[in-house]
Design a protein around this motif. Structure first.
Motif: not given
Lengths: 481, 481
Positions: A110, A112, A135, A168, A170, A187, A189, A215, A217, B393
């Protein structure tokens, strides 16, 4: 808010019972650092008790005791803020989150990473790089905590291409003012599952809840990166070039403008000279520092060529390519040291640095006239002014610096008058009070003037929804004590 | 909420005085369309009065009259919602925004476009394309209004690479429940200026204020686009391939999964066959539809090669390339017609379509086991189930369809039980109730179960902050009438 209670010996014992006693500090055992952030001009205030929290449970238990006893609580990351947001102006408890510094888990299905709130930006950034990941948010201050970054929606250098911290986040675990633990987001988007409490938390400066886990991204690291240093004769030419990159389909990762004086101060500070002052007899007055990333060397070669053409057509004096990690690091070292360089040349008086700053954000085509306006206003005050900023996203940092000849009171009065004027102008040209440093207590009056009483009231009432006793980081963002 | 007032003849006259009389409808003059959205199973309710608003001023004046008289108001775009969000379940006034359909201004220095709330997604998308630009959000329903898109944080096909509607909203003009007009956000890409009321409005389904104008981020249109149709024997293989693209540094614009049955229904509906059912004797059970974009043909050729290798290694039966606008259109036509195709094969009873859907979003690695779980549960109920979704997604659309043998009451009861089960499972695997269709009245119970009473109470209290009389789109998102 005189009805707040004091931290009594009984409460100290209660807190020591839910947190290890050796991580609870009171009185003279409290480090003076906890009384201020990086911008001491916004005042100092010692907390009555500091907790070095090691877990969400400890924060929740401490918060519950504070809630039951009506004691103010201020969460604090690394204390690198610039608006007084972590200063415990109502006293009470400071919860120091810097011990909650574990990177918990990468999930590459995912894309993340789960982290504790006290992980430093720099530690996550380096850990990601070591795994071929990135990141993207890249605020100038690398030693802030991620909890702090999220609490201010920190922006940084790469916002131009990749967006700010908000983009970023989540999910987060949050301790509410009652001590209850909850989770916002997930988690995933994309979501449309009720009001976005997640987005309300982002940028709320620790006033609605204490973020304990995040969490975030992440993305695969770009394979190739280069930077260009582009000197111009004037700031106007320099900033005027900015929209041309995007219009021509180039998407720089970062796009910073810097005036000559501040580049020189920075080079003095780091003891290294990278930015050319004169090229073929032409004096540089301002610089663009541009970074591009891409998948292949060929792709970047094409970009360099296109970007150079665009710059030279827009009257750049030259285009210098930094195409190795060492050269890129050198080019960025000066930019990253601006604040320290300014501080190194700043006088102290009465234990306060004679330094204040503003962090407005304006539409891209308003940068050049706005900066010109600021210098015009500044001349009236006879104080040193330095500016630099994120040309790619319209976020400007404007510093005023006091000298030996002025008292703290006079400096503050002048600063107030100066900022009043330039914040009003930022609002007038369609900008906002803060791009990334946030409001805290230092910028509250300017926010109120910019957005007006209706929005301030909405914010204060939202604050009351989360925190009916108004005990969490009181007197910040949307209302005064 | 029995204390709401009715729309009296005096109030009709007051509203006709602030809106043109020929754009105010009452009684039998109100079109039946205003009583429901696209998912009629969530009930029908006629408003007492409809205003075809032509300006922010008209909406503000109507809202003020409603506020002074305690009359419910529901704003409505094109009525393409799927959760009953625009159904005026408390009666009162519906404000139809579809006449506010002007694209007001492009600003290419800042890459934004200003539009009225009633502009259709399709109209903005086409206008952007004609200018070499792209508005990235691309929800399946192209004839929704942008005000509606923002109110549901609509996601769509390209969320995979470009994010959801939230990521493209820079600023908005809003009429508050009091009738006051305010603006949230600004033409800037980054801000930390107080709580993000802008982000709170996004996805709030017209319950906090009425969005009248939007400033939306646009980007230069990608120069090259191709789509791949990739058949697999099983859904599991199909979905299992998804994370591989990202892990290998490919960044698809869109990534959809489709099961064979629904593709066939869709091809019957549009009368065109594009998706191969059998390749070299191997039967296709599911398909991935993947779109990539890039700057050059060479770049895309490399991507096709890499993507094909990844797919074939993951047991794809074949990879079909759609590299012309016509072929891409054909490949997407089937995907874009799923809802209509399902509806065409759905029975009506008591004036209601025997159709219900869910729109969960789950972590990417949970898609395959989740879909398998859903079919397992579905078998118990003996109803037709169809699923498709945004594999890139994690957003899944699961439809249940009634037949001649079942009554509406029984269908609804079975749907409730079915959804109860699969929503709980979505929450259990770390997902959320809605990816892009939102909550309205139809999904309120499921949201409450998913996020729990503390978060529902926070949302309801936030609603009360904006709308103390609770007159704006009552009984939606976070509380029941």
């Amino acid at each position: 808010m005189s009805e707040y209670s004091k931290v009594t010996p009984e409460i100290v014992e209660q807190i020591k019972a839910v947190v290890a006693p050796n991580r609870v500090y009171t009185g003279a055992d409290i480090n003076e650092d906890f009384s201020h952030d990086e911008m001491s001009i916004y005042g100092k205030a010692m907390p009555e008790l500091v907790v070095d929290a090691a877990s969400t449970e400890e924060i929740a238990a401490t918060m519950k005791i504070a809630y039951d006893n009506n004691i103010p609580v201020t969460a604090r990351g690394a204390g690198t803020g610039l608006v007084g947001a972590c200063v415990p102006i109502a006293g009470g408890i400071v919860i120091n989150t810097t011990k909650m510094n574990k990177i918990l888990e990468y999930d590459l299905n995912n894309f993340v990473v789960k982290v504790q709130c006290g992980v430093l930006l720099n530690d996550l950034a380096e850990d990601c790089v070591s795994k071929g990941l990135m990141y993207p948010p890249d605020p100038g201050e690398k030693f802030a905590t991620l909890g702090g970054n999220v609490s201010t929606n920190a922006g940084g250098m790469r916002a131009c291409k990749y967006g700010a911290t908000r983009d970023y986040v989540r999910a987060m675990e949050v301790v509410l003012p009652t001590g209850e633990v909850t989770r916002f987001g997930s988690t995933v988007s994309k979501t449309s599952s009720g009001y976005s409490l997640l987005n309300l938390m982002i940028g709320s400066e620790g006033t609605l809840g204490i973020i304990t886990e995040l969490t975030l991204k992440i993305i695969p690291a770009p394979k190739e990166v280069i930077s260009l240093v582009i000197p111009f004769e004037t700031l106007e030419d320099c900033i005027g070039t900015v929209p041309q990159f995007k219009k021509n389909g180039l998407d720089p990762q970062a796009l910073e403008f810097m005036e000559k004086a501040i580049v020189q101060a920075s080079e003095r500070y780091i003891g290294k000279s990278v930015y050319p002052q004169k090229i073929d007899g032409v004096e540089a007055g301002a610089y663009l520092l541009v970074t591009f990333d891409g998948k292949t060397k060929d792709e970047l070669d094409n970009i360099i060529e296109e970007a150079s053409e665009i710059a030279l057509e827009a009257d750049a004096i030259d285009v210098l390519v930094a195409d190795t990690p060492a050269k890129i690091k050198d080019a960025w070292a000066a930019r990253s040291s601006f604040l320290e360089a300014i501080k190194a040349e700043t006088n102290w008086k009465d234990g306060l640095e004679m330094l204040d700053e503003c962090d407005v954000v304006v539409p891209l085509d308003k940068i050049a006239p706005y900066v010109e306006y600021v210098y015009g206003v500044g001349e009236k005050f006879g104080l040193r002014i330095e500016s630099f900023g994120h040309a790619g996203d319209g976020n400007l940092h404007i510093y005023i610096i006091g000298d030996d000849k002025i008292s703290v009171a006079d400096f503050k009065a002048k600063a107030d008058e100066f900022f009043d004027d330039i914040y009003a102008e930022a609002t007038r040209v369609g900008g906002l009070v803060s791009g990334e440093h946030a409001i805290g207590s230092g910028k509250l009056d300017y926010l109120a003037k910019s957005v007006g009483p209706t929005q301030m009231k909405l914010m204060e009432d939202i604050k009351r929804v989360f925190d009916p006793k108004m005990i969490l980081n009181p007197g910040k963002v949307c209302y005064k004590l």
